[in-house]
Design a protein around this motif. Sequence first.
Motif, PDB file in Angstrom:
ATOM      1  N   PRO A 140       0.591  -1.245  -0.017  1.00 26.05           N
ATOM      2  CA  PRO A 140       0.160  -0.053   0.034  1.00 26.05           C
ATOM      3  C   PRO A 140       1.014   1.194   0.142  1.00 26.05           C
ATOM      4  N   LEU A 141       0.546   2.006  -0.762  1.00 28.64           N
ATOM      5  CA  LEU A 141       1.381   3.577  -0.732  1.00 28.64           C
ATOM      6  C   LEU A 141       1.495   4.053   0.409  1.00 28.64           C
ATOM      7  N   ASN A 142       0.436   4.061   1.526  1.00 26.05           N
ATOM      8  CA  ASN A 142       0.599   4.536   2.694  1.00 26.05           C
ATOM      9  C   ASN A 142       1.337   3.800   3.811  1.00 26.05           C
ATOM     10  N   ALA A 143       1.871   2.560   3.506  1.00 26.84           N
ATOM     11  CA  ALA A 143       1.939   1.829   4.321  1.00 26.84           C
ATOM     12  C   ALA A 143       3.241   2.111   5.601  1.00 26.84           C
ATOM     13  N   PHE A 144       4.189   3.070   5.144  1.00 24.83           N
ATOM     14  CA  PHE A 144       5.108   3.561   5.911  1.00 24.83           C
ATOM     15  C   PHE A 144       4.873   5.013   6.047  1.00 24.83           C
ATOM     16  N   ASP A 145       3.678   5.404   5.944  1.00 28.47           N
ATOM     17  CA  ASP A 145       3.587   7.192   6.014  1.00 28.47           C
ATOM     18  C   ASP A 145       3.665   7.446   7.624  1.00 28.47           C
ATOM     19  N   PRO A 146       3.456   6.601   8.481  1.00 30.74           N
ATOM     20  CA  PRO A 146       3.496   7.184  10.052  1.00 30.74           C
ATOM     21  C   PRO A 146       4.969   6.947  10.386  1.00 30.74           C
ATOM     22  N   LEU A 147       5.741   6.334   9.482  1.00 35.55           N
ATOM     23  CA  LEU A 147       7.109   6.094   9.905  1.00 35.55           C
ATOM     24  C   LEU A 147       8.259   6.822   9.710  1.00 35.55           C
ATOM     25  N   PRO A 149      11.796   7.823   7.816  1.00 36.61           N
ATOM     26  CA  PRO A 149      12.457   7.255   6.502  1.00 36.61           C
ATOM     27  C   PRO A 149      13.441   6.360   6.755  1.00 36.61           C
ATOM     28  N   TRP A 150      14.209   6.120   7.624  1.00 35.46           N
ATOM     29  CA  TRP A 150      15.235   5.264   7.703  1.00 35.46           C
ATOM     30  C   TRP A 150      14.535   3.703   7.703  1.00 35.46           C
ATOM     31  N   PHE A 151      13.221   3.706   8.609  1.00 34.32           N
ATOM     32  CA  PHE A 151      12.499   2.330   8.802  1.00 34.32           C
ATOM     33  C   PHE A 151      11.930   2.148   7.385  1.00 34.32           C
ATOM     34  N   ALA A 152      11.439   3.078   6.724  1.00 32.99           N
ATOM     35  CA  ALA A 152      10.780   2.862   5.259  1.00 32.99           C
ATOM     36  C   ALA A 152      11.850   2.254   4.348  1.00 32.99           C
ATOM     37  N   SER A 153      13.035   2.863   4.459  1.00 32.14           N
ATOM     38  CA  SER A 153      14.050   2.329   3.590  1.00 32.14           C
ATOM     39  C   SER A 153      14.805   0.963   3.833  1.00 32.14           C
ATOM     40  N   VAL A 154      14.747   0.418   5.067  1.00 30.42           N
ATOM     41  CA  VAL A 154      15.259  -0.617   5.490  1.00 30.42           C
ATOM     42  C   VAL A 154      14.241  -1.725   5.217  1.00 30.42           C
ATOM     43  N   SER A 155      12.921  -1.524   5.447  1.00 32.01           N
ATOM     44  CA  SER A 155      11.790  -2.260   5.574  1.00 32.01           C
ATOM     45  C   SER A 155      11.437  -2.614   4.109  1.00 32.01           C
ATOM     46  N   MET A 156      11.561  -1.610   3.267  1.00 29.53           N
ATOM     47  CA  MET A 156      11.163  -1.735   1.953  1.00 29.53           C
ATOM     48  C   MET A 156      12.290  -2.787   0.923  1.00 29.53           C
ATOM     49  N   SER A 157      13.399  -2.466   1.594  1.00 27.30           N
ATOM     50  CA  SER A 157      14.816  -3.376   0.883  1.00 27.30           C
ATOM     51  C   SER A 157      14.643  -4.916   1.327  1.00 27.30           C
ATOM     52  N   LEU A 158      13.919  -5.029   2.444  1.00 24.44           N
ATOM     53  CA  LEU A 158      13.607  -6.651   2.506  1.00 24.44           C
ATOM     54  C   LEU A 158      12.642  -7.335   1.807  1.00 24.44           C
ATOM     55  N   VAL A 159      11.827  -6.606   1.277  1.00 26.61           N
ATOM     56  CA  VAL A 159      10.946  -7.164   0.457  1.00 26.61           C
ATOM     57  C   VAL A 159      11.186  -8.008  -0.735  1.00 26.61           C
ATOM     58  N   PHE A 214      17.973   6.583  -2.307  1.00 29.35           N
ATOM     59  CA  PHE A 214      18.819   5.646  -2.877  1.00 29.35           C
ATOM     60  C   PHE A 214      18.122   4.128  -3.030  1.00 29.35           C
ATOM     61  N   ASN A 215      17.624   3.756  -1.908  1.00 27.54           N
ATOM     62  CA  ASN A 215      17.154   2.673  -2.088  1.00 27.54           C
ATOM     63  C   ASN A 215      16.115   2.226  -3.042  1.00 27.54           C
ATOM     64  N   VAL A 216      15.177   3.422  -3.426  1.00 28.54           N
ATOM     65  CA  VAL A 216      14.045   3.620  -4.105  1.00 28.54           C
ATOM     66  C   VAL A 216      14.722   3.324  -5.592  1.00 28.54           C
ATOM     67  N   GLU A 217      15.650   4.076  -5.663  1.00 31.64           N
ATOM     68  CA  GLU A 217      16.388   3.902  -7.117  1.00 31.64           C
ATOM     69  C   GLU A 217      16.886   2.712  -7.339  1.00 31.64           C
ATOM     70  N   THR A 218      17.284   1.705  -6.332  1.00 30.82           N
ATOM     71  CA  THR A 218      18.067   0.598  -6.734  1.00 30.82           C
ATOM     72  C   THR A 218      16.953  -0.670  -6.356  1.00 30.82           C
ATOM     73  N   ILE A 219      15.612  -0.365  -6.198  1.00 35.01           N
ATOM     74  CA  ILE A 219      14.959  -1.280  -5.428  1.00 35.01           C
ATOM     75  C   ILE A 219      15.017  -2.642  -6.447  1.00 35.01           C
ATOM     76  N   GLU A 220      14.943  -2.334  -7.923  1.00 33.93           N
ATOM     77  CA  GLU A 220      14.925  -3.531  -8.928  1.00 33.93           C
ATOM     78  C   GLU A 220      15.983  -4.370  -8.852  1.00 33.93           C
ATOM     79  N   GLU A 221      16.991  -3.652  -8.150  1.00 45.54           N
ATOM     80  CA  GLU A 221      18.265  -4.391  -8.225  1.00 45.54           C
ATOM     81  C   GLU A 221      18.622  -5.075  -7.006  1.00 45.54           C
TER      82      GLU A 221
END
Length: 311
Positions: A140-147, A149-159, A214-221
Amino acid sequence: MMRRWFSPLLSLPLVLGLAACQPEPPQSVGDTAPAAAEIATIPDDPDPALWVLKDDDTTIYLFGTVHILKPGLTWFDEAVKDAFDRSDELVVEMIEPEPAEMMKIVSELAIDKTGVPLRDKLDPEDRVKYEAAMTSLELPLNAFDPLDPWFASVSMSLVPLMKSGYDTNSGVEDALTSSAKAKNLKIIGLETPRQQLGFFDNLPEDVQIRFLNFNVETIEEMADGMENMVAHWANANIGALAELMNAGLEEEILYETLLSNRNANWAVWVDDRMDQPGTVFMAVGAGHLAGESSLQEQLKKRGFTVEQIKY
């Protein structure tokens, strides 16, 4: 061409605990096949690098870990297993907290205190890229809205890693800790869970946002990058690991916070521990044992001779 890529999975084991504090990754697996020309090959018999320093009555083995792996990789044998079996105690970056304690720490450190949603903190162009990345991860687009930026970055990199078959219960520390408990070895943590998350949480917000971008830019990699990193680790290719660790850490504050300052602190711990007799198996993220600011280099500055064990 694959860009340079950094993963905190070379550096901070506690990021794996975040998997329990984020949306469940989708069960469908996307196209994550690596480009053969870009990715190193994981050998059938992995032999990760192992070092040792010793004096008359003290031996400390240094072993680089990867905090998340695909099940079935056989690295815990030969010289690594021999060194572990000779040891009286296991030293890891951090002793994993109970889930309830982990949730408490996350709620205190990862939830944004300003009330401004994460996406509203991003520049319009970066927000578009972020939302596209979230869509690609089926989150969901709003999944990390209350959090933060560092938490969103690390969490999305795990998916993407979990979608590609990596298992948060298959990391090196899991196997070592289980074996240590079975042998009733003393287990020591160099840092606390709150310290580890604090490394991220104490970063200035603009640095956190740049790390997220940076993680967003490299998420596909991410999946290919992880495969490449594990292959270099399994082949004891220290130079390549050092190069990977520099990726995404060009900002001095990130490099110092996540790597060099911690290595310096651990070198003090090792120096003090060498005054006590015994044999220690010290297992820290592989990124800490590679590069010019590595733990080995910090120890050499203190007059210790650190030798790589060939096997």
